[in-house]
Design a protein around this motif. Structure first.
Motif, PDB file in Angstrom:
ATOM      1  N   GLN A   6      80.487  70.212  64.607  1.00 15.30           N
ATOM      2  CA  GLN A   6      80.693  70.513  63.188  1.00 15.30           C
ATOM      3  C   GLN A   6      81.090  71.987  63.074  1.00 15.30           C
ATOM      4  OE1 GLN A   6      80.103  67.590  61.375  1.00 15.30           O
ATOM      5  NE2 GLN A   6      81.462  68.625  59.924  1.00 15.30           N
ATOM      6  N   ILE A   7      82.382  72.232  63.130  1.00 21.17           N
ATOM      7  CA  ILE A   7      82.900  73.598  63.208  1.00 21.17           C
ATOM      8  C   ILE A   7      83.703  73.927  61.951  1.00 21.17           C
ATOM      9  CG2 ILE A   7      84.301  75.206  64.553  1.00 21.17           C
ATOM     10  CD1 ILE A   7      83.881  73.287  66.967  1.00 21.17           C
ATOM     11  N   ALA A   8      83.437  75.088  61.374  1.00 17.05           N
ATOM     12  CA  ALA A   8      84.164  75.555  60.187  1.00 17.05           C
ATOM     13  C   ALA A   8      85.010  76.770  60.558  1.00 17.05           C
ATOM     14  CB  ALA A   8      83.187  75.900  59.070  1.00 17.05           C
ATOM     15  N   TYR A  21      86.283  72.089  55.594  1.00 18.30           N
ATOM     16  CA  TYR A  21      85.594  73.059  56.437  1.00 18.30           C
ATOM     17  C   TYR A  21      86.463  74.278  56.738  1.00 18.30           C
ATOM     18  CZ  TYR A  21      81.606  70.004  57.076  1.00 18.30           C
ATOM     19  OH  TYR A  21      80.478  69.263  56.846  1.00 18.30           O
ATOM     20  N   ILE A  22      87.577  74.425  56.023  1.00 23.89           N
ATOM     21  CA  ILE A  22      88.446  75.598  56.154  1.00 23.89           C
ATOM     22  C   ILE A  22      88.389  76.388  54.850  1.00 23.89           C
ATOM     23  CG2 ILE A  22      90.758  76.448  56.672  1.00 23.89           C
ATOM     24  CD1 ILE A  22      89.471  74.856  58.948  1.00 23.89           C
ATOM     25  N   ASP A  29      77.821  76.442  50.515  1.00 22.72           N
ATOM     26  CA  ASP A  29      76.855  75.590  49.812  1.00 22.72           C
ATOM     27  C   ASP A  29      77.348  74.149  49.695  1.00 22.72           C
ATOM     28  OD1 ASP A  29      74.972  77.563  49.405  1.00 22.72           O
ATOM     29  OD2 ASP A  29      75.754  78.140  47.442  1.00 22.72           O
ATOM     30  N   GLN A  30      78.659  73.962  49.673  1.00 19.98           N
ATOM     31  CA  GLN A  30      79.234  72.630  49.465  1.00 19.98           C
ATOM     32  C   GLN A  30      79.420  71.844  50.763  1.00 19.98           C
ATOM     33  OE1 GLN A  30      82.872  73.283  47.280  1.00 19.98           O
ATOM     34  NE2 GLN A  30      81.839  74.400  45.635  1.00 19.98           N
ATOM     35  N   LEU A  31      79.212  72.493  51.892  1.00 21.26           N
ATOM     36  CA  LEU A  31      79.439  71.812  53.173  1.00 21.26           C
ATOM     37  C   LEU A  31      78.237  70.953  53.561  1.00 21.26           C
ATOM     38  CD1 LEU A  31      81.195  74.626  55.265  1.00 21.26           C
ATOM     39  CD2 LEU A  31      82.229  72.824  53.868  1.00 21.26           C
ATOM     40  N   ASN A  32      78.506  69.680  53.790  1.00 21.35           N
ATOM     41  CA  ASN A  32      77.460  68.746  54.181  1.00 21.35           C
ATOM     42  C   ASN A  32      78.057  67.711  55.138  1.00 21.35           C
ATOM     43  OD1 ASN A  32      75.040  67.372  54.326  1.00 21.35           O
ATOM     44  ND2 ASN A  32      75.392  66.226  52.427  1.00 21.35           N
TER      45      ASN A  32
END
Length: 337
Positions: free
Chosen positions: A179-181, A214-215, A234-237
């Motif tokens: 899980q990479i941003a 995720y970008i 905050d929105q990444l899940n």
């Protein structure tokens, strides 16, 4: 103020002879040349550079225009450019656009009115095309640095942003991250686009899904407000286990935000970045990076510019140098079980 007429009177030669000695033109005996130079030294004569430029059609001045002097990458680029300019007998003027098209436009005006011999330039982005066209219109040789601008053909020194990014993400994947941003610069900047391409390629090569959520697109320069980045996180899940920073300034901003959120690196989240942290990187910066050859960017850029200035045909063929980045593994990545 001492003039060439004062020199001519004391040396018992014509003003034209003095002018030829100063500009190293025409046929003059070594005896006469030595006599004139001796009088110039005795009278502490300093040549009028503007007048000399009119005779030679050269100022022996180059201009370096970069986007962020606070970025250690560009600081080191400037060092390389200055060293090369000095080696080739040029003086180097300097400008910092702060990634601003408005400031860049002002500097282009300064460049044209100063009559510099050539420009080494990191453009603010794709919208810089009118500024580059202005240089072309006025026949000012230039070399682009670090960034391409579509539609502009010229000499250029680039880093291999795509491969560097691919290797960084590959390192994260080798350490168990899935899980990479990524926090990247503007998509109007070629190096940011190439780094995103490398990110996507690494994910695809390892059979991982690419999710644009995720970008996060930001600026390559310092950020006054981290709220947008904070809201994005905050929105990444699920929450990412690692973040790739598009450059060293963004790496700093990401770490600053994560620490504000009470997160530890690498215990809670891993962070990697593009570009190292300048001449003091050996003082344990702890961040794993793809380090570019910043000094060589500046040095080779000036070399290419001087070669272009000295060519009779300044319209090509164009040269493109791509410098590889070095993966430097430090302690900012946690290996996952």
């Amino acid at each position: 103020m001492v003039t060439i007429y004062d020199i001519a009177a004391k040396a018992n030669v014509s003003a034209m002879t003095v002018s030829r000695v100063i500009n190293n033109t025409g046929k003059i005996s070594e005896k006469t040349r030595a006599k004139v130079k001796k009088v110039m030294e005795e009278l502490h004569y300093v040549p009028n550079q503007n007048a000399r430029s009119l005779v030679l059609q050269q100022t022996r001045i180059l201009f370096l225009l970069i986007t962020d002097i606070t970025n250690p990458f560009y600081t080191t680029v400037s060092r390389g450019a200055e060293d090369a300019a000095k080696r080739y007998g040029y003086r180097l003027l300097f400008g910092n656009s702060d990634e601003s098209l408005e400031k860049e436009a002002d500097y282009i005006t300064t460049i044209l009115t100063t009559r510099v011999d050539g420009v080494l330039m990191a453009p603010a982005g794709d919208p810089s095309i009118p500024h580059l066209e202005s240089l072309l219109k006025h026949q000012v040789p230039f070399v682009l640095l670090d960034r391409e601008v579509p539609g502009i053909e010229c000499d250029i020194v680039l880093g291999d942003s795509k491969e560097g990014s691919r290797r960084l993400v590959g390192h994260l994947i080798d350490q168990g991250h899935r899980q990479i941003a990524m926090v990247n610069g503007s998509s109007s900047i070629s190096s940011a686009r190439h780094r995103l391409e490398g990110f996507k390629e690494a994910m695809k090569l390892n059979d991982l899904n690419y999710d644009s959520a995720y970008i996060h697109e930001s600026s390559f320069g310092p950020l006054k407000d981290l709220s947008k980045m904070n809201n994005w996180l905050d929105q990444l899940n699920p929450f990412p286990t690692a973040i790739l920073a598009g450059n060293n300034v963004l790496a700093y901003e990401i770490i600053r935000l994560l620490r504000y959120r009470g997160m530890r690196i690498p215990e809670d989240i891993s962070v990697i970045g593009f570009d190292d942290f300048g001449p003091y990187a050996d003082l344990d910066p702890f961040i794993t990076v793809a380090a570019q050859q910043a000094y060589q960017f500046g040095y080779m850029g000036i070399q290419m510019l001087v070669e272009r200035i000295q060519q009779e045909d300044k319209s090509g063929p164009w040269k493109k140098i791509v410098l590889p980045a070095e993966l430097i593994i430090r302690r900012s990545v946690r290996a996952l079980d």
